[in-house]
Design a protein around this motif. Structure first.
Motif, PDB file in Angstrom:
ATOM      1  N   PRO A 154       2.696  -4.753  27.959  1.00 53.91           N
ATOM      2  CA  PRO A 154       1.792  -5.916  27.988  1.00 53.91           C
ATOM      3  C   PRO A 154       2.149  -7.018  26.985  1.00 53.91           C
ATOM      4  CG  PRO A 154       0.560  -3.853  28.004  1.00 53.91           C
ATOM      5  CD  PRO A 154       1.992  -3.490  27.792  1.00 53.91           C
ATOM      6  N   LEU A 187      -1.553 -12.673  34.532  1.00 57.82           N
ATOM      7  CA  LEU A 187      -1.748 -11.680  33.476  1.00 57.82           C
ATOM      8  C   LEU A 187      -1.402 -12.245  32.100  1.00 57.82           C
ATOM      9  CD1 LEU A 187      -2.336  -9.850  35.789  1.00 57.82           C
ATOM     10  CD2 LEU A 187      -0.726  -8.172  34.897  1.00 57.82           C
ATOM     11  N   HIS A 211      -7.363  -6.540  35.597  1.00 61.99           N
ATOM     12  CA  HIS A 211      -6.322  -6.703  34.581  1.00 61.99           C
ATOM     13  C   HIS A 211      -6.602  -7.840  33.609  1.00 61.99           C
ATOM     14  CE1 HIS A 211      -3.655  -3.591  35.920  1.00 61.99           C
ATOM     15  NE2 HIS A 211      -3.716  -4.035  37.158  1.00 61.99           N
ATOM     16  N   GLU A 268      -3.734  -9.995  21.382  1.00 62.94           N
ATOM     17  CA  GLU A 268      -3.270 -10.625  22.626  1.00 62.94           C
ATOM     18  C   GLU A 268      -4.239 -11.679  23.151  1.00 62.94           C
ATOM     19  OE1 GLU A 268      -0.136 -10.158  24.249  1.00 62.94           O
ATOM     20  OE2 GLU A 268       0.049  -9.546  22.170  1.00 62.94           O
TER      21      GLU A 268
END
Lengths: 204, 302
Positions: free
Chosen positions: A18, A61, A89, B22
């Motif tokens: 990721p 994403l 996601h 993130e």
């Protein structure tokens, strides 16, 4: 006791790595937006539900989360697995009203919706505008000639399928500057940026 | 995925790659994309607290952390120097939290984070330069209200700035602004180039590199894409001029570069040396000498 088999198909996987896959995808998009009209390679090993392409899925994403309402065009809305994939996601809310969306995903590029349907930003906050991610099947050079920031002189590109009045629509979008929407085209293996600053050169 | 950070006496602490989580990176990345799409416009972003005080480059660090990849080569400079506190601290920060390669060579870097200089060596296509910005709003000292400056930008009403430059001329006979000299980007937004000397302003115009600006305390990100028109504001009868230096660098003899004054004693002794340490040492390695060069160079022992 036997557990009945689930009726829904298994959810497609997200990024294998990721952190770095998101960074690589973003880096390609950033390069594409800073050099409009230039196809930038974007490798993606995602296997999203059709008709969402793997490059568009990589953009999703990398950029979407709970802060970004997302609009899906008719082709993508027709496949419920796409919304389920994006919701799982990214956590992004899928909205029906294009004007409420920060990002819009368009699988049927030939039926590219009118840009006016999307948020154009406000004079005080032109950044509050939509980014459209449009799936095309191929990039080439030639058909559309661009000028503007990020381009030394002129740069030409072509992409198919796209509506034939795209240059006129880009010019109308440019006329709103600093308001306007930003486009990211995705094709197998690459992305191409068309920020609101691009100025199509109309021949004759 | 995660770069381990270990210290002998402490339990192992792991940070996400390049420190930021993130979600924060996505938020910053979205701001960067909008900033690129609207050159010179300051995009608000949700600046995070960083493990360094405001004023030490928290904006630049967040932008660098958001764009940095495992394959990138990072260079960090502070006033042109690779080896001052700020540069060393930030370079070590990313070596520790991201494990990326670092360099002092301008040509070898893919990302250059800078405080208040643009390197002398010409930047190349594909390179990204990240500026640390203290006050991103060029009109802030003329109009303290954010609501007003935002409206002035929306209307492209930059008369205040022209008046400020005119007052310089009325008082000093010339435009006395020497750093953070305002520029107009692509004929639309007036932008603070960060406190770089005006000597560096012409390098921003039509640069092949992508220029990103991060202001941590003020929570703004802005950008100049490659090959974008950047014009320093001026008047027809008082055109923009950069600083000129009377003497060349005392160590490498370079002319046409930005020089720092170094005080040598309390009797008025001083020397002028390149502010860009990489440029200066590269020239010295090539054999260029200045008036105060060491008379001989010991052979390097590797």
């Amino acid at each position: 006791m036997a557990i009945p088999a689930l009726a829904v198909p298994a959810l497609a996987a997200g990024f294998a790595d990721p952190v770095h896959d998101a960074q690589r995808s973003f880096a390609a998009v950033m390069r594409a937006m800073s050099e409009p009209g230039l196809p930038v390679p974007l490798a993606s090993d995602l296997d999203p539900p059709a008709p969402l392409s793997r490059e568009a899925a990589a953009c999703a994403l990398a950029l979407l989360d709970y802060e970004t309402p997302v609009f899906l065009d008719a082709a993508l809305s027709a496949a419920p697995a796409v919304a389920a994939f994006l919701r799982f996601h990214t956590g992004a809310p899928v909205v029906d009203d294009p004007a409420a969306a920060r990002f819009a995903f368009i699988a049927d590029a030939a039926a590219l919706p009118d840009f006016g349907a999307f948020a154009q930003g406000e004079p005080d906050y032109p950044d509050r505008s939509a980014t459209l991610i449009v799936q095309v099947s191929d990039f080439g050079t030639g058909a559309i000639v661009l000028e503007g920031p990020g381009i030394k002189g002129r740069r030409s590109f072509s992409a198919a399928p796209l509506p034939s009045d795209l240059p006129a629509r880009l010019a109308a979008n440019r006329a709103l500057y600093p308001l306007g929407i930003d486009l990211i085209l995705t094709a197998p293996g690459g992305v191409l940026g068309l920020p609101r600053t691009v100025k199509p050169v109309m021949e004759d | 995925m995660n770069a381990p950070v270990t210290a002998s006496s402490m339990p192992a602490i792991t940070y996400n790659f390049a420190y930021l989580d993130e979600q924060t990176k996505r938020m910053i990345r979205r701001a960067i994309l909008k900033a690129i799409a609207i050159p010179g416009y300051q995009v608000p972003f949700a600046s995070r607290e960083m493990p360094m005080p405001y004023g030490w480059g928290t904006g630049g660090v967040q932008v660098t952390a958001a764009i940095l990849g495992a394959d990138d080569v990072l260079k960090v400079i502070d006033q042109g120097s690779d080896d001052t506190t700020n540069a060393v601290a930030i370079r070590t920060f990313f070596e520790t939290t991201a494990g990326v390669a670092t360099t002092t060579r301008t040509q070898d870097a893919t990302i250059i984070q800078t405080r208040h200089r643009i390197p002398e060596a010409e930047l190349k296509a594909g390179q990204t330069i990240v500026f640390q910005v203290p006050i991103p709003e060029p009109l802030r000292y003329l109009e303290p209200r954010e609501t007003e400056t935002r409206r002035l930008h929306a209307l492209a009403d930059y008369g205040l700035m022209q008046v400020k430059l005119y007052e310089d001329i009325a008082r000093h006979g010339h435009i006395a602004t020497t750093y953070a000299y305002p520029v107009k980007v692509e004929g639309r937004y007036v932008m603070d180039p960060s406190p770089i000397p005006k000597f560096d302003n012409p390098k921003m115009n039509d640069s092949p590199a992508l220029q990103l600006f991060g202001a941590g305390r003020e929570k703004r990100i802005y950008a100049i894409p490659p090959h974008t028109q950047v014009v320093s504001l001026d008047f027809e009868d008082h055109p923009f001029k950069v600083q000129a230096f009377k003497e060349p660098c005392a160590l490498c003899g370079a002319t046409g570069v930005y020089l720092d004054e170094v005080i040598l004693d309390d009797k008025g002794g001083r020397m002028f040396v390149c502010s860009d340490t990489d440029h200066c040492s590269t020239r010295q390695a090539e054999g260029h000498t200045g008036t105060m060069s060491a008379p001989y160079q010991e052979a390097a022992h590797d």
